[in-house]
Design a protein around this motif. Structure first.
Motif, PDB file in Angstrom:
ATOM      1  N   GLU A   8       0.843  -1.201   0.000  1.00  0.00           N
ATOM      2  CA  GLU A   8       0.000   0.000   0.000  1.00  0.00           C
ATOM      3  C   GLU A   8       0.874   1.245   0.000  1.00  0.00           C
ATOM      4  O   GLU A   8       1.800   1.345   0.810  1.00  0.00           O
ATOM      5  CB  GLU A   8      -0.866   0.027   1.272  1.00  0.00           C
ATOM      6  N   GLY A   9       0.571   2.194  -0.844  1.00  0.00           N
ATOM      7  CA  GLY A   9       1.290   3.460  -0.858  1.00  0.00           C
ATOM      8  C   GLY A   9       0.368   4.621  -0.541  1.00  0.00           C
ATOM      9  O   GLY A   9      -0.694   4.772  -1.160  1.00  0.00           O
ATOM     10  N   ASP A  10       0.741   5.408   0.450  1.00  0.00           N
ATOM     11  CA  ASP A  10       0.024   6.640   0.779  1.00  0.00           C
ATOM     12  C   ASP A  10       1.046   7.621   1.322  1.00  0.00           C
ATOM     13  O   ASP A  10       2.083   7.209   1.846  1.00  0.00           O
ATOM     14  CB  ASP A  10      -1.044   6.410   1.868  1.00  0.00           C
ATOM     15  N   GLN A  11       0.749   8.896   1.276  1.00  0.00           N
ATOM     16  CA  GLN A  11       1.684   9.857   1.857  1.00  0.00           C
ATOM     17  C   GLN A  11       1.811   9.649   3.360  1.00  0.00           C
ATOM     18  O   GLN A  11       2.890   9.769   3.931  1.00  0.00           O
ATOM     19  CB  GLN A  11       1.225  11.286   1.550  1.00  0.00           C
ATOM     20  N   ALA A  12       0.712   9.341   4.013  1.00  0.00           N
ATOM     21  CA  ALA A  12       0.725   9.168   5.476  1.00  0.00           C
ATOM     22  C   ALA A  12      -0.352   8.162   5.879  1.00  0.00           C
ATOM     23  O   ALA A  12      -1.257   7.870   5.100  1.00  0.00           O
ATOM     24  CB  ALA A  12       0.460  10.514   6.161  1.00  0.00           C
ATOM     25  N   THR A  13      -0.209   7.672   7.087  1.00  0.00           N
ATOM     26  CA  THR A  13      -1.097   6.699   7.766  1.00  0.00           C
ATOM     27  C   THR A  13      -0.877   5.271   7.258  1.00  0.00           C
ATOM     28  O   THR A  13      -0.368   5.044   6.154  1.00  0.00           O
ATOM     29  CB  THR A  13      -2.632   6.994   7.655  1.00  0.00           C
ATOM     30  N   ALA A  14      -1.307   4.342   8.098  1.00  0.00           N
ATOM     31  CA  ALA A  14      -1.305   2.922   7.719  1.00  0.00           C
ATOM     32  C   ALA A  14      -2.744   2.427   7.557  1.00  0.00           C
ATOM     33  O   ALA A  14      -3.003   1.236   7.635  1.00  0.00           O
ATOM     34  CB  ALA A  14      -0.564   2.109   8.786  1.00  0.00           C
ATOM     35  N   HIS A  15      -3.665   3.339   7.305  1.00  0.00           N
ATOM     36  CA  HIS A  15      -5.087   2.959   7.261  1.00  0.00           C
ATOM     37  C   HIS A  15      -5.353   1.848   6.255  1.00  0.00           C
ATOM     38  O   HIS A  15      -6.078   0.894   6.541  1.00  0.00           O
ATOM     39  CB  HIS A  15      -5.949   4.172   6.899  1.00  0.00           C
ATOM     40  N   ASP A  16      -4.781   2.003   5.058  1.00  0.00           N
ATOM     41  CA  ASP A  16      -5.137   1.043   4.009  1.00  0.00           C
ATOM     42  C   ASP A  16      -4.540  -0.334   4.287  1.00  0.00           C
ATOM     43  O   ASP A  16      -5.211  -1.355   4.102  1.00  0.00           O
ATOM     44  CB  ASP A  16      -4.714   1.570   2.634  1.00  0.00           C
ATOM     45  N   ALA A  17      -3.285  -0.379   4.758  1.00  0.00           N
ATOM     46  CA  ALA A  17      -2.690  -1.686   5.096  1.00  0.00           C
ATOM     47  C   ALA A  17      -3.499  -2.351   6.204  1.00  0.00           C
ATOM     48  O   ALA A  17      -3.693  -3.579   6.197  1.00  0.00           O
ATOM     49  CB  ALA A  17      -1.234  -1.508   5.515  1.00  0.00           C
ATOM     50  N   GLU A  18      -3.997  -1.560   7.135  1.00  0.00           N
ATOM     51  CA  GLU A  18      -4.825  -2.136   8.218  1.00  0.00           C
ATOM     52  C   GLU A  18      -6.120  -2.725   7.644  1.00  0.00           C
ATOM     53  O   GLU A  18      -6.577  -3.785   8.075  1.00  0.00           O
ATOM     54  CB  GLU A  18      -5.138  -1.067   9.274  1.00  0.00           C
ATOM     55  N   ARG A  19      -6.706  -2.033   6.656  1.00  0.00           N
ATOM     56  CA  ARG A  19      -7.928  -2.567   6.027  1.00  0.00           C
ATOM     57  C   ARG A  19      -7.641  -3.901   5.331  1.00  0.00           C
ATOM     58  O   ARG A  19      -8.471  -4.812   5.353  1.00  0.00           O
ATOM     59  CB  ARG A  19      -8.487  -1.556   5.011  1.00  0.00           C
ATOM     60  N   ILE A  20      -6.468  -3.996   4.721  1.00  0.00           N
ATOM     61  CA  ILE A  20      -6.113  -5.246   4.032  1.00  0.00           C
ATOM     62  C   ILE A  20      -5.834  -6.352   5.046  1.00  0.00           C
ATOM     63  O   ILE A  20      -6.311  -7.484   4.905  1.00  0.00           O
ATOM     64  CB  ILE A  20      -4.862  -5.032   3.140  1.00  0.00           C
ATOM     65  N   ARG A  21      -5.075  -6.031   6.099  1.00  0.00           N
ATOM     66  CA  ARG A  21      -4.737  -7.061   7.102  1.00  0.00           C
ATOM     67  C   ARG A  21      -5.995  -7.573   7.799  1.00  0.00           C
ATOM     68  O   ARG A  21      -6.053  -8.734   8.206  1.00  0.00           O
ATOM     69  CB  ARG A  21      -3.755  -6.499   8.129  1.00  0.00           C
ATOM     70  N   ALA A  22      -6.986  -6.721   7.916  1.00  0.00           N
ATOM     71  CA  ALA A  22      -8.251  -7.149   8.540  1.00  0.00           C
ATOM     72  C   ALA A  22      -8.921  -8.267   7.738  1.00  0.00           C
ATOM     73  O   ALA A  22      -9.773  -8.981   8.254  1.00  0.00           O
ATOM     74  CB  ALA A  22      -9.192  -5.954   8.686  1.00  0.00           C
ATOM     75  N   CYS A  23      -8.528  -8.424   6.468  1.00  0.00           N
ATOM     76  CA  CYS A  23      -9.053  -9.548   5.659  1.00  0.00           C
ATOM     77  C   CYS A  23      -8.190 -10.784   5.819  1.00  0.00           C
ATOM     78  O   CYS A  23      -8.407 -11.781   5.133  1.00  0.00           O
ATOM     79  CB  CYS A  23      -9.052  -9.218   4.169  1.00  0.00           C
ATOM     80  N   GLY A  24      -7.143 -10.708   6.650  1.00  0.00           N
ATOM     81  CA  GLY A  24      -6.251 -11.858   6.831  1.00  0.00           C
ATOM     82  C   GLY A  24      -5.177 -11.948   5.761  1.00  0.00           C
ATOM     83  O   GLY A  24      -4.542 -12.990   5.593  1.00  0.00           O
ATOM     84  N   VAL A  25      -4.957 -10.877   5.031  1.00  0.00           N
ATOM     85  CA  VAL A  25      -3.969 -10.881   3.945  1.00  0.00           C
ATOM     86  C   VAL A  25      -2.766 -10.034   4.361  1.00  0.00           C
ATOM     87  O   VAL A  25      -2.940  -8.931   4.894  1.00  0.00           O
ATOM     88  CB  VAL A  25      -4.614 -10.311   2.652  1.00  0.00           C
ATOM     89  N   PRO A  26      -1.530 -10.541   4.136  1.00  0.00           N
ATOM     90  CA  PRO A  26      -0.353  -9.746   4.507  1.00  0.00           C
ATOM     91  C   PRO A  26      -0.259  -8.458   3.683  1.00  0.00           C
ATOM     92  O   PRO A  26      -0.503  -8.464   2.478  1.00  0.00           O
ATOM     93  CB  PRO A  26       0.843 -10.659   4.195  1.00  0.00           C
ATOM     94  N   ALA A  27       0.101  -7.370   4.373  1.00  0.00           N
ATOM     95  CA  ALA A  27       0.199  -6.071   3.690  1.00  0.00           C
ATOM     96  C   ALA A  27       1.314  -5.252   4.308  1.00  0.00           C
ATOM     97  O   ALA A  27       1.515  -5.279   5.522  1.00  0.00           O
ATOM     98  CB  ALA A  27      -1.123  -5.312   3.797  1.00  0.00           C
ATOM     99  N   VAL A  28       2.046  -4.535   3.459  1.00  0.00           N
ATOM    100  CA  VAL A  28       3.059  -3.581   3.918  1.00  0.00           C
ATOM    101  C   VAL A  28       2.606  -2.188   3.509  1.00  0.00           C
ATOM    102  O   VAL A  28       2.201  -1.976   2.361  1.00  0.00           O
ATOM    103  CB  VAL A  28       4.431  -3.876   3.272  1.00  0.00           C
ATOM    104  N   GLN A  29       2.650  -1.267   4.443  1.00  0.00           N
ATOM    105  CA  GLN A  29       2.307   0.128   4.136  1.00  0.00           C
ATOM    106  C   GLN A  29       3.583   0.914   3.887  1.00  0.00           C
ATOM    107  O   GLN A  29       4.498   0.903   4.719  1.00  0.00           O
ATOM    108  CB  GLN A  29       1.549   0.765   5.299  1.00  0.00           C
ATOM    109  N   ILE A  30       3.669   1.583   2.775  1.00  0.00           N
ATOM    110  CA  ILE A  30       4.760   2.515   2.506  1.00  0.00           C
ATOM    111  C   ILE A  30       4.192   3.928   2.607  1.00  0.00           C
ATOM    112  O   ILE A  30       3.178   4.231   1.985  1.00  0.00           O
ATOM    113  CB  ILE A  30       5.342   2.304   1.088  1.00  0.00           C
TER     114      ILE A  30
END
Ligand SMILES: Nc1nc2c(ncn2[C@@H]2O[C@H](COP(=O)(O)OP(=O)(O)O)[C@@H](O)[C@H]2O)c(=O)[nH]1
Ligand SMILES: [Mg+2]
Length: 186
Positions: free
Chosen positions: A29-51
């Motif tokens: 996941e790429g965003d200027q700030a926050t880990a919101h999107d990676a958290e949304r993905i991990r909530a589905c049980g899928v590994p995610a890295v936030q950049i």
């Protein structure tokens, strides 16, 4: 890739729910700030890295290289990369992807492919998102699609919605077709 809010993460969440039992999947996941999107993905049980790119407006290949070891995705798995939301700079950087997909939502205006041709020319597929809202809007999907094809005649185009049960069926078929095309023979 898309402008902010076109529905990238929502589409990924629904897609991962369909794919997680079928294939190994992971997300960067790429965003200027926050880990919101990676958290949304991990909530589905899928590994995610936030950049987080800070003042930067796009991901680059070095960032992907650094994130990949954290994901341990096996051969034959599918890695999704959600870039920072904008229709300009993300188009100009090669992340080593197999395919580039742009999402254009029905709330954005039919002329976006003409205003941001670099993005639409770079992509293999345009997903028209939020189609469930069409009856409440004055939006000409045919015109959007014609404008995308003026920029890139061979671009694939699919209409999707995360609101309806079969709103992602054509996207899932497209994904399966391109994935099977590169997967090692069983
Ligand atoms: N009605 C409707 N809203 C959607 C759809 N997809 C996304 N949204 C909404 O659009 C907003 C932005 O979505 P998000 O996935 O965060 O967009 P991103 O910034 O491109 O990742 C959220 O409020 C979503 O609930 C859709 O298919 N239909
Ligand atoms: Mg997002």
């Amino acid at each position: 890739m898309s402008s902010p809010g076109a529905g990238k993460t929502s589409l990924l969440v629904q897609t991962l729910k369909e794919l997680a039992d079928i294939s190994p999947v992971a997300v960067i996941e790429g965003d200027q700030a926050t880990a919101h999107d990676a958290e949304r993905i991990r909530a589905c049980g899928v590994p995610a890295v936030q950049i987080n790119t800070g003042k930067g407006c796009h991901l680059d290949a070095e960032m992907i290289e650094q994130a990949l070891p954290e994901l341990a995705l096996p051969d034959g798995g599918i890695l999704f990369i959600e870039n920072v939301g904008n229709l300009v700079c993300p188009a100009g950087f090669d992340l080593g992807e197999g395919w580039k997909v742009v999402i254009a939502s029905v709330t954005e205006g039919e002329d976006k492919p003409l205003k941001y041709p670099g993005m639409f020319a770079a992509c293999d597929l345009m997903l028209v998102s939020k189609c469930g809202l069409l009856q409440a809007l004055r939006f000409d999907v045919d015109r959007l699609e014609a404008n995308a094809r003026r920029v890139k005649p061979e671009i694939d185009i699919l209409r999707v919605s995360v609101e309806t049960p079969d709103g992602l069926a054509s996207w899932l078929d497209w994904l399966e077709a391109v994935h099977v095309a590169v997967s090692p023979a069983a």
